[in-house]
Design a protein around this motif. Structure first.
Motif, mmCIF file in Angstrom:
data_model
loop_
_atom_site.group_PDB
_atom_site.id
_atom_site.type_symbol
_atom_site.label_atom_id
_atom_site.label_comp_id
_atom_site.label_asym_id
_atom_site.label_seq_id
_atom_site.Cartn_x
_atom_site.Cartn_y
_atom_site.Cartn_z
ATOM 1 N N ARG A 60 0.821 -1.218 0.000
ATOM 2 C CA ARG A 60 0.000 0.000 0.000
ATOM 3 C C ARG A 60 0.851 1.262 0.000
ATOM 4 N N ASN A 63 1.502 2.554 -3.813
ATOM 5 C CA ASN A 63 0.629 3.548 -4.465
ATOM 6 C C ASN A 63 0.142 4.588 -3.459
ATOM 7 N N LEU A 65 -1.304 4.551 -0.638
ATOM 8 C CA LEU A 65 -2.482 4.488 0.230
ATOM 9 C C LEU A 65 -2.000 4.670 1.656
ATOM 10 N N GLU A 88 -0.656 11.324 -7.923
ATOM 11 C CA GLU A 88 -1.697 11.071 -8.921
ATOM 12 C C GLU A 88 -1.133 10.382 -10.152
ATOM 13 N N ARG A 91 -0.517 6.762 -9.294
ATOM 14 C CA ARG A 91 -1.740 5.967 -9.133
ATOM 15 C C ARG A 91 -2.367 5.614 -10.471
ATOM 16 N N LYS A 92 -2.137 6.474 -11.479
ATOM 17 C CA LYS A 92 -2.644 6.147 -12.810
ATOM 18 C C LYS A 92 -1.939 4.928 -13.375
ATOM 19 N N MET A 96 -4.615 -1.702 -8.341
ATOM 20 C CA MET A 96 -4.597 -2.458 -7.092
ATOM 21 C C MET A 96 -5.880 -3.271 -6.943
ATOM 22 N N PHE A 98 -8.026 -5.557 -4.139
ATOM 23 C CA PHE A 98 -8.114 -5.683 -2.686
ATOM 24 C C PHE A 98 -8.721 -7.028 -2.283
ATOM 25 N N ASN A 102 -13.846 -4.197 -2.999
ATOM 26 C CA ASN A 102 -14.090 -2.756 -2.993
ATOM 27 C C ASN A 102 -14.648 -2.233 -4.305
ATOM 28 N N LEU A 103 -15.573 -2.977 -4.896
ATOM 29 C CA LEU A 103 -16.275 -2.440 -6.063
ATOM 30 C C LEU A 103 -17.226 -1.350 -5.586
ATOM 31 N N ALA A 116 -13.004 5.430 -13.935
ATOM 32 C CA ALA A 116 -11.680 6.054 -13.898
ATOM 33 C C ALA A 116 -11.165 6.419 -15.294
ATOM 34 N N SER A 165 -9.185 -2.462 -12.547
ATOM 35 C CA SER A 165 -7.827 -1.932 -12.464
ATOM 36 C C SER A 165 -7.173 -1.915 -13.839
ATOM 37 N N MET A 168 -7.402 0.972 -16.546
ATOM 38 C CA MET A 168 -6.553 2.159 -16.530
ATOM 39 C C MET A 168 -5.227 1.908 -17.237
#
Ligand SMILES: Nc1ncnc2c1ncn2[C@@H]1O[C@H](COP(=O)(O)OP(=O)(O)O)[C@@H](O)[C@H]1O
Ligand SMILES: [Mg+2]
Lengths: 257, 364
Positions: A60, A63, A65, A88, A91-92, A96, A98, A102-103, A116, A165, A168
């Motif tokens: 984590r 990126n 977090l 930013e 992160r692009k 990630m 989980f 975490n949808l 995104a 993910s 992106m």
């Protein structure tokens, strides 16, 4: 790191992730201690270790977090600092997945995937949807596009999360125990998806206790305990010839010998 | 080796089904429950028939003066004679078409919002919230459109009630969202403290005090000769007051969003505002619809307090009519009418919010 792996990757420009003397604290609790790690383009790293050893925290940090307090982290040549622009940008590039998927429950599967790309990458909706559908084909659930996440099984949700993910176009994928919240019969479908992804040459770091996956897919396995990297090796050596006592103990517990 | 034999499905016992089963289970399941059921029936018997007699059967409905009220029951003539004032206050009768147009248009504009297939909901909603109030004000006041000017002091009745409640709620919503987000911004201590102080101040003060201050104290701080419309002052006071409540309701919703949602949004590279606007708020607002409607219903009833600063909304107009020497003694009818009107509005809202909740619930 074995000499062999070192010589394979002495070209500097294909380093994707580098952690240099990285430390992290939660208040006074020293959770990560002097972590050094280099991941090259296309490498697939499996991270394992007892619960609470800092595996999640480490990936984590990659990126951001979580914030690290000492040492340096470079991702694709950019250093992670407090600078929001860098965060930013990174992160692009870093996807990630989980443990608990975490949808976004208020959006359809398709909208989860296109959100995104449309809002961050500024893709036109049509284009984003076409790309999303192609990815849903890849994870073998295009027929679920119009459903909401709550209507899918755990395995399907996790495959949607992976597709989200990938939408992106990340250069790096991080997985944090992607199968540990799944019922046994769904683990395989998610692992299969991950194996296929590995075959495309994606740079991956996976925290997982699926040792079968580690053996077939990983270039390197990293063992962590109490916030430190205790041992790292290529999978065959790691499993058959562990050097450290703590590694041996862990492997005996997890493999059930 | 024996095969497992599946037992047949049996029907439930008779005491569990049908009218008798239902009665037994719900009303007469024990001696105590039977007693309470009979007691409740008795109370209904005592209360309901006299009320129906007074309000409907014995009531006088038509006429123009109190002499037309001859029966023992309610004198609804009082309400029908004054009905125009109860709706429009002191708005001149010749100009009341303006009020009708405002509410009629609003109703028409809002209809498409409830149609599933209507594609421009956001744009229309934005128009209604941000543009329409100014058009409405322009038309009601008249000056901007070259019509006869009707000062806000002459606005009144139910139409004023709805203006106060509607503007109060709509304006308080965005303010409440910002305050709630601010209160959770742990990385911006200054902004956070500001929001906390604002919220706690307005929550700690009774609305009646706010209204008094807006009408008595505010002018003391304004320079000599500056006139600030009384209705506008009341609206600002109500909005600030309401926004504090709104903020706390919305904060409850924000707290219910799991940490994983923020993390997933962060990991996808969504910045703070996109994360908030696309992921967090849509989920949080759904959760707090009942809370928002609840504070809105409370506000609708609280608008009656503007009476004390000399604005005559529905209850104010009733009060005013009761002081008319020709109609002394009809307070019960006046208050019953007010209560019924408020009840219909508030109850419809509550049902409507339940419908939205159900719809959102089955949505996913
Ligand atoms: N947000 C947090 N605040 C304080 N301590 C934390 C937090 N997150 C994790 N920890 C602690 O840090 C340690 C490492 O956690 P984690 O990285 O989740 O371990 P793992 O993923 O290897 O199970 C654990 O002891 C955990 O209790
Ligand atoms: Mg973990």
């Amino acid at each position: 790191m074995s000499d062999q792996a070192q010589s394979h990757h002495d070209a500097v420009d294909d380093v994707m992730i580098e952690l240099r003397g990285m430390h992290k604290w939660y208040d006074k609790f020293h959770v990560l201690k002097d972590i050094d790690l280099v991941v090259h383009k296309g490498e697939r790293i499996v991270v394992c270790g007892p619960s609470g050893s800092g595996k999640s925290t480490m990936i984590r940090c990659i990126n951001r977090l979580e914030e690290h307090q000492r040492g340096q982290i470079f991702v694709d040549g950019v250093e992670l600092t407090g600078d929001l622009k860098h965060v930013e940008q990174i992160r692009k590039e870093v996807g990630m997945v989980f443990q608990h998927f975490n949808l976004f429950p208020h959006l359809t599967v398709l909208d989860n995937l296109t959100l995104a790309p449309i809002w961050v990458r500024k893709l036109p909706r049509k284009e984003a949807e076409a790309a999303a559908m192609a990815l849903l084909e890849k994870v073998k659930i295009p027929e679920q596009a119009k459903k909401y996440p709550g209507q899918l099984s755990g395995g399907q949700q996790q495959r949607v999360a992976i597709a989200r993910s990938l939408c992106m176009n990340p250069k790096i994928m991080l997985f944090d125990e992607p199968t540990s919240a799944l019922d046994p019969e769904m683990i395989k479908e998610v692992l299969d998806t991950m194996v296929e992804l590995a075959e495309t040459g994606m740079t991956m770091i996976c925290v997982t206790h699926e040792m079968g996956f580690a053996k077939t897919v990983a270039n390197r396995v990293i063992f962590m305990d109490e916030g430190e990297i205790i041992e790292e090796n290529e999978p065959h050596e790691f499993f058959n010839n562990p050097k450290q006592d703590r590694t041996k103990l862990f492997l005996s517990q997890i493999l059930g010998h | 080796m024996s095969t497992f034999e599946r037992g047949p499905d049996l029907p439930p016992p008779v005491t569990q089904v049908g009218v008798i089963g239902w009665l037994r289970r719900n009303l007469f399941s024990s001696w105590l429950y039977s007693f309470l059921t009979l007691l409740a029936l008795y109370l209904v018997w005592i209360v309901v028939p006299p009320v129906i007699n007074w309000a409907l059967l014995d009531a006088s409905w038509s006429g123009t003066a109190r002499e037309d009220c001859t029966s023992d029951g309610a004198c609804w003539v009082f309400v029908s004679v004054r009905f125009n004032q109860f709706m429009y206050g002191f708005y001149p009768e010749a100009q009341q078409w303006r009020v009708n147009i405002i509410y009629g248009t609003l109703f028409l504009l809002m209809t498409p919002l409830f149609l599933k297939a209507f594609p421009w909901k956001t744009a229309l909603g934005g128009f209604i919230i941000f543009v329409y109030p100014f058009i409405a004000y322009g038309l009601l006041d008249g000056a901007w459109f070259g019509l006869e000017v009707v000062e806000t002091t002459r606005w009144g009745g139910l139409s004023l009630t709805l203006i106060l409640a509607g503007v109060g709620c709509v304006a308080a919503l965005p303010l409440g969202i910002i305050l709630a987000l601010g209160r959770r911004a742990t990385d911006m201590p200054a902004a956070k403290s500001l929001c906390v102080i604002f919220i706690e101040f307005w929550r700690g003060v009774p609305l009646i005090t706010v209204l008094f201050m807006s009408s008595v104290m505010l002018p003391l701080f304004l320079p000599e000769g500056v006139q600030f419309d009384k209705l506008m002052r009341a609206l600002i006071g109500i909005t600030l007051f309401q926004s504090a409540y709104m903020a706390e309701v919305i904060r409850g919703g924000l707290q219910a969003i799991p940490k994983g949602q923020y993390e997933a949004a962060d990991a996808l590279g969504l910045g703070y505002w996109k994360k908030t606007g696309l992921i967090v708020l849509p989920q949080a607002m759904k959760i707090v619809i009942p809370g928002i409607v609840n504070t809105f219903i409370a506000l609708i009833k609280d608008t009656t307090l503007v009476l004390i600063i000399g604005l005559f909304e529905l209850l104010g107009m009733i009060q005013n009519a009761l002081n008319d020497p020709n109609w002394l003694g009809y307070a019960t009818e006046g208050y019953a009418f007010t209560a019924l009107t408020f009840w219909i509005i508030c109850f419809s809202l509550s049902r409507y919010s339940m419908r939205i909740e159900r719809k959102l619930h089955t949505g996913h």
